[in-house]
Design a protein around this motif. Structure first.
Motif, PDB file in Angstrom:
ATOM      1  N   CYS A 161       0.683 -33.193  11.561  1.00 48.63           N
ATOM      2  CA  CYS A 161       0.526 -33.365  10.126  1.00 48.63           C
ATOM      3  C   CYS A 161      -0.920 -33.661   9.723  1.00 48.63           C
ATOM      4  N   LYS A 162      -1.824 -33.784  10.701  1.00 49.31           N
ATOM      5  CA  LYS A 162      -3.225 -34.033  10.375  1.00 49.31           C
ATOM      6  C   LYS A 162      -3.925 -32.759   9.925  1.00 49.31           C
ATOM      7  N   SER A 163      -3.801 -31.745  10.729  1.00 48.08           N
ATOM      8  CA  SER A 163      -4.487 -30.492  10.455  1.00 48.08           C
ATOM      9  C   SER A 163      -3.823 -29.384  11.252  1.00 48.08           C
ATOM     10  N   HIS A 164      -4.023 -28.149  10.830  1.00 49.03           N
ATOM     11  CA  HIS A 164      -3.504 -27.027  11.595  1.00 49.03           C
ATOM     12  C   HIS A 164      -4.650 -26.198  12.174  1.00 49.03           C
ATOM     13  N   THR A 165      -5.861 -26.767  12.170  1.00 44.82           N
ATOM     14  CA  THR A 165      -7.028 -26.090  12.724  1.00 44.82           C
ATOM     15  C   THR A 165      -7.420 -26.719  14.052  1.00 44.82           C
ATOM     16  N   ILE A 166      -7.433 -25.919  15.094  1.00 48.72           N
ATOM     17  CA  ILE A 166      -7.801 -26.379  16.433  1.00 48.72           C
ATOM     18  C   ILE A 166      -9.273 -26.062  16.667  1.00 48.72           C
ATOM     19  N   ASN A 167     -10.044 -27.079  16.967  1.00 46.00           N
ATOM     20  CA  ASN A 167     -11.484 -26.921  17.164  1.00 46.00           C
ATOM     21  C   ASN A 167     -11.780 -26.415  18.577  1.00 46.00           C
ATOM     22  N   HIS A 168     -11.363 -25.183  18.825  1.00 45.17           N
ATOM     23  CA  HIS A 168     -11.597 -24.546  20.122  1.00 45.17           C
ATOM     24  C   HIS A 168     -11.342 -23.056  19.945  1.00 45.17           C
ATOM     25  N   PHE A 169     -11.669 -22.268  20.984  1.00 47.77           N
ATOM     26  CA  PHE A 169     -11.394 -20.838  20.886  1.00 47.77           C
ATOM     27  C   PHE A 169     -10.092 -20.457  21.582  1.00 47.77           C
ATOM     28  N   PHE A 170      -9.402 -21.459  22.178  1.00 42.90           N
ATOM     29  CA  PHE A 170      -8.072 -21.237  22.730  1.00 42.90           C
ATOM     30  C   PHE A 170      -7.312 -22.551  22.718  1.00 42.90           C
ATOM     31  N   CYS A 171      -6.035 -22.491  23.046  1.00 44.80           N
ATOM     32  CA  CYS A 171      -5.174 -23.674  22.968  1.00 44.80           C
ATOM     33  C   CYS A 171      -5.242 -24.484  24.253  1.00 44.80           C
ATOM     34  N   ASP A 172      -6.187 -25.392  24.331  1.00 43.56           N
ATOM     35  CA  ASP A 172      -6.281 -26.319  25.451  1.00 43.56           C
ATOM     36  C   ASP A 172      -5.611 -27.636  25.054  1.00 43.56           C
ATOM     37  N   SER A 195     -16.064 -21.614  32.687  1.00 40.63           N
ATOM     38  CA  SER A 195     -14.950 -21.828  33.613  1.00 40.63           C
ATOM     39  C   SER A 195     -13.910 -20.724  33.538  1.00 40.63           C
ATOM     40  N   GLY A 196     -13.492 -20.375  32.315  1.00 43.40           N
ATOM     41  CA  GLY A 196     -12.375 -19.456  32.149  1.00 43.40           C
ATOM     42  C   GLY A 196     -12.740 -17.998  32.005  1.00 43.40           C
ATOM     43  N   ILE A 197     -14.031 -17.703  31.744  1.00 42.38           N
ATOM     44  CA  ILE A 197     -14.433 -16.315  31.495  1.00 42.38           C
ATOM     45  C   ILE A 197     -15.497 -15.843  32.487  1.00 42.38           C
ATOM     46  N   PHE A 242       2.709 -21.223  16.951  1.00 45.68           N
ATOM     47  CA  PHE A 242       2.868 -22.435  17.748  1.00 45.68           C
ATOM     48  C   PHE A 242       3.364 -22.101  19.148  1.00 45.68           C
ATOM     49  N   VAL A 243       4.379 -21.238  19.229  1.00 45.60           N
ATOM     50  CA  VAL A 243       4.916 -20.841  20.538  1.00 45.60           C
ATOM     51  C   VAL A 243       3.850 -20.094  21.335  1.00 45.60           C
ATOM     52  N   GLY A 244       3.110 -19.200  20.657  1.00 41.58           N
ATOM     53  CA  GLY A 244       2.034 -18.479  21.335  1.00 41.58           C
ATOM     54  C   GLY A 244       0.954 -19.408  21.844  1.00 41.58           C
ATOM     55  N   CYS A 245       0.679 -20.450  21.081  1.00 35.56           N
ATOM     56  CA  CYS A 245      -0.328 -21.442  21.478  1.00 35.56           C
ATOM     57  C   CYS A 245       0.117 -22.182  22.734  1.00 35.56           C
ATOM     58  N   VAL A 246       1.367 -22.607  22.761  1.00 29.08           N
ATOM     59  CA  VAL A 246       1.891 -23.317  23.927  1.00 29.08           C
ATOM     60  C   VAL A 246       1.920 -22.401  25.143  1.00 29.08           C
ATOM     61  N   MET A 247       2.313 -21.139  24.939  1.00 22.59           N
ATOM     62  CA  MET A 247       2.355 -20.187  26.053  1.00 22.59           C
ATOM     63  C   MET A 247       0.951 -19.913  26.598  1.00 22.59           C
ATOM     64  N   GLN A 248      -0.040 -19.814  25.704  1.00 23.58           N
ATOM     65  CA  GLN A 248      -1.414 -19.610  26.150  1.00 23.58           C
ATOM     66  C   GLN A 248      -1.875 -20.787  27.000  1.00 23.58           C
ATOM     67  N   PHE A 249      -1.572 -21.997  26.532  1.00 22.89           N
ATOM     68  CA  PHE A 249      -1.921 -23.191  27.293  1.00 22.89           C
ATOM     69  C   PHE A 249      -1.217 -23.197  28.649  1.00 22.89           C
ATOM     70  N   TRP A 250       0.070 -22.790  28.668  1.00 26.56           N
ATOM     71  CA  TRP A 250       0.839 -22.799  29.916  1.00 26.56           C
ATOM     72  C   TRP A 250       0.258 -21.830  30.934  1.00 26.56           C
ATOM     73  N   TYR A 304      -5.926 -15.886  34.732  1.00 27.56           N
ATOM     74  CA  TYR A 304      -6.644 -17.051  34.220  1.00 27.56           C
ATOM     75  C   TYR A 304      -7.531 -16.670  33.037  1.00 27.56           C
ATOM     76  N   THR A 305      -8.326 -15.610  33.218  1.00 25.55           N
ATOM     77  CA  THR A 305      -9.219 -15.196  32.136  1.00 25.55           C
ATOM     78  C   THR A 305      -8.488 -14.417  31.047  1.00 25.55           C
ATOM     79  N   SER A 306      -7.418 -13.690  31.425  1.00 28.70           N
ATOM     80  CA  SER A 306      -6.666 -12.919  30.432  1.00 28.70           C
ATOM     81  C   SER A 306      -5.856 -13.814  29.494  1.00 28.70           C
ATOM     82  N   ALA A 307      -5.634 -15.060  29.885  1.00 28.88           N
ATOM     83  CA  ALA A 307      -4.900 -15.989  29.024  1.00 28.88           C
ATOM     84  C   ALA A 307      -5.694 -16.333  27.770  1.00 28.88           C
ATOM     85  N   ILE A 308      -7.029 -16.285  27.854  1.00 28.05           N
ATOM     86  CA  ILE A 308      -7.840 -16.756  26.736  1.00 28.05           C
ATOM     87  C   ILE A 308      -8.800 -15.713  26.168  1.00 28.05           C
ATOM     88  N   THR A 309      -9.287 -14.787  27.001  1.00 24.19           N
ATOM     89  CA  THR A 309     -10.341 -13.873  26.540  1.00 24.19           C
ATOM     90  C   THR A 309      -9.878 -12.875  25.484  1.00 24.19           C
TER      91      THR A 309
END
Length: 309
Positions: free
Chosen positions: A169-180, A278-280, A94-102, A73-78
Motif C-alpha cells: 500500500c506504500k507504492s507500486h513502483t519498484i526502484n530497480h530494473f527487475f524484481c529482486d 552479476s546478472g548480465i 504481480f505474479v510475473g514479478c514473483v516468477m521473475q524473482f523465483w 540466470y540472465t534470461s530471467a532479467i535481461t
C-alpha cells in the motif's frame, strides 16, 4: 493497483535506470549485444562439450550445467529490462514479478553450488589424483548437480511464497530494473521482519557454505602445489584451476559489493549497477573465461574449426 494482501496486487512498475533516460538507446544496444554474446557463448559451450569426446570429464560436466544455469540466470532479467528501454509501459504483473524473482534466485543459487562443486572437483584432481575416478564418479557428479537445482528451487520458493502474504500500500513502483527481494520488500506496508530474517539466514548459509567449500578446496590445492618442486609442474597444476578461480573471484567479489556495502543515498543505484554486472555481464564472461584460459577448450575449438572449415 488494488490494495490489501499480496494476492490482490495486480501490477508493479519497474523504475529501472530512470536517471539514465537520455542514454536509453545506447544502453539498449549495449545490453542487447551483451545478452546475445552471452546466449551464443553459453549455448556454444554446451554444444562444444557435448560434441567433443575429450571434454567428457566431471569438470566439463559441471561447466556444461554452469552454462545452462547462466542462460536462465540472465534470461530471467535481461529481456524485460530491454523491453522497458523501448516501451512506455514499464509494468510487470504481480505474479510475473514473483516468477521473475523465483527464476533469478533459483539459478543464482545454482551458480554458487556449481562453483563449489567445481572447486571440489579441482581439489580431488590435484590432491587425490589416484582416487579421482572413484570420488568424482558420474553418479556423484549427477547428485551434486541435482542437489544444486533442488537447493536453488527450495531457497527461492520460500521467499517467493512469503511474498504472496505481503500487503503493498506504500507504492507500486519498484526502484530497480527487475524484481529482486530487497526492492519488493521496500514497497510493502506489511511487517517484513520474518522475510528479512529468512532472507538473511538462507542467503547467508548458501554463500558462507559454498564459499567455505571453495576456500578450503583452494587452501589444500595451494598446499599440494607448493609441494611440487618443478616450476613446470606447478604451472601445469595452476593452469587446471585458473579459469575456475577467475570465475569464482568475479562472482563472489560482485556479490559482496552488492550486499556488504554501507547504506547510503547512492547504495540503491550502486546495487543496480552491481546487479547488471552479476546478472548480465558475468554470464557473458564465464564462457569467455573458460574458452580463453583453458587449453582443452581451445583444442576442442580448433578441432571443431578444422572439421567444418
Amino acid at each position: 493497483m488494488t490494495h490489501g494482501n499480496g494476492t490482490g496486487v495486480t501490477e508493479f512498475f519497474l523504475l529501472g535506470f530512470a536517471d539514465q533516460h537520455r542514454f536509453w538507446h545506447v544502453l539498449f544496444i549495449v545490453f542487447l549485444l551483451i545478452y546475445m554474446t552471452s546466449m551464443l557463448g553459453n549455448t556454444g559451450m554446451i554444444l562444444l562439450i557435448k560434441a567433443d569426446s575429450r571434454l567428457q570429464t566431471p569438470m566439463y560436466f559441471f561447466l556444461q550445467h554452469l552454462a545452462f544455469v547462466d542462460i536462465w540466470y540472465t534470461s530471467a532479467i535481461t529481456p524485460k529490462m530491454l523491453q522497458n528501454f523501448v516501451s512506455e509501459n514499464k509494468s510487470i504483473s504481480f505474479v510475473g514479478c514473483v516468477m521473475q524473482f523465483w527464476v533469478y534466485g533459483t539459478f543464482g543459487t545454482n551458480d554458487c553450488y556449481l562453483l563449489a562443486a567445481m572447486a571440489v572437483d579441482r581439489y580431488v584432481a590435484i590432491c587425490k589424483p589416484l582416487h579421482y575416478s572413484i570420488v568424482m564418479s558420474h553418479t556423484v557428479c549427477i547428485l551434486l548437480v541435482a542437489g544444486s537445482y533442488v537447493v536453488g528451487s527450495i531457497n527461492s520458493s520460500v521467499h517467493a511464497g512469503l511474498m504472496f502474504s505481503l500487503s503493498f500500500c506504500k507504492s507500486h513502483t519498484i526502484n530497480h530494473f527487475f524484481c529482486d527481494a530487497a526492492p519488493i520488500l521496500a514497497v510493502s506496508c506489511s511487517d517484513i521482519g520474518m522475510n528479512i530474517i529468512l532472507l538473511g539466514v538462507f542467503v547467508g548459509f548458501n554463500v558462507i557454505f559454498t564459499m567455505s567449500v571453495v576456500v578450503f578446496s583452494y587452501v589444500y590445492i595451494l598446499a599440494s602445489i607448493l609441494k611440487v618442486h618443478s616450476m613446470a609442474g606447478r604451472k601445469k597444476a595452476f593452469s587446471t584451476c585458473g579459469s575456475h578461480l577467475t570465475a569464482v573471484t568475479i562472482f563472489y567479489g560482485t556479490f559482496f559489493y552488492m550486499y556488504l556495502q554501507p547504506h547510503s543515498n547512492n547504495s540503491q543505484e550502486n546495487m543496480k549497477f552491481a546487479a547488471v554486472f552479476s546478472g548480465i555481464v558475468i554470464p557473458m564472461l564465464n564462457p569467455l573465461i573458460y574458452s580463453l584460459r583453458n587449453n582443452e577448450v581451445k583444442e576442442a575449438l580448433k578441432a571443431l574449426g578444422k572439421k567444418f572449415f
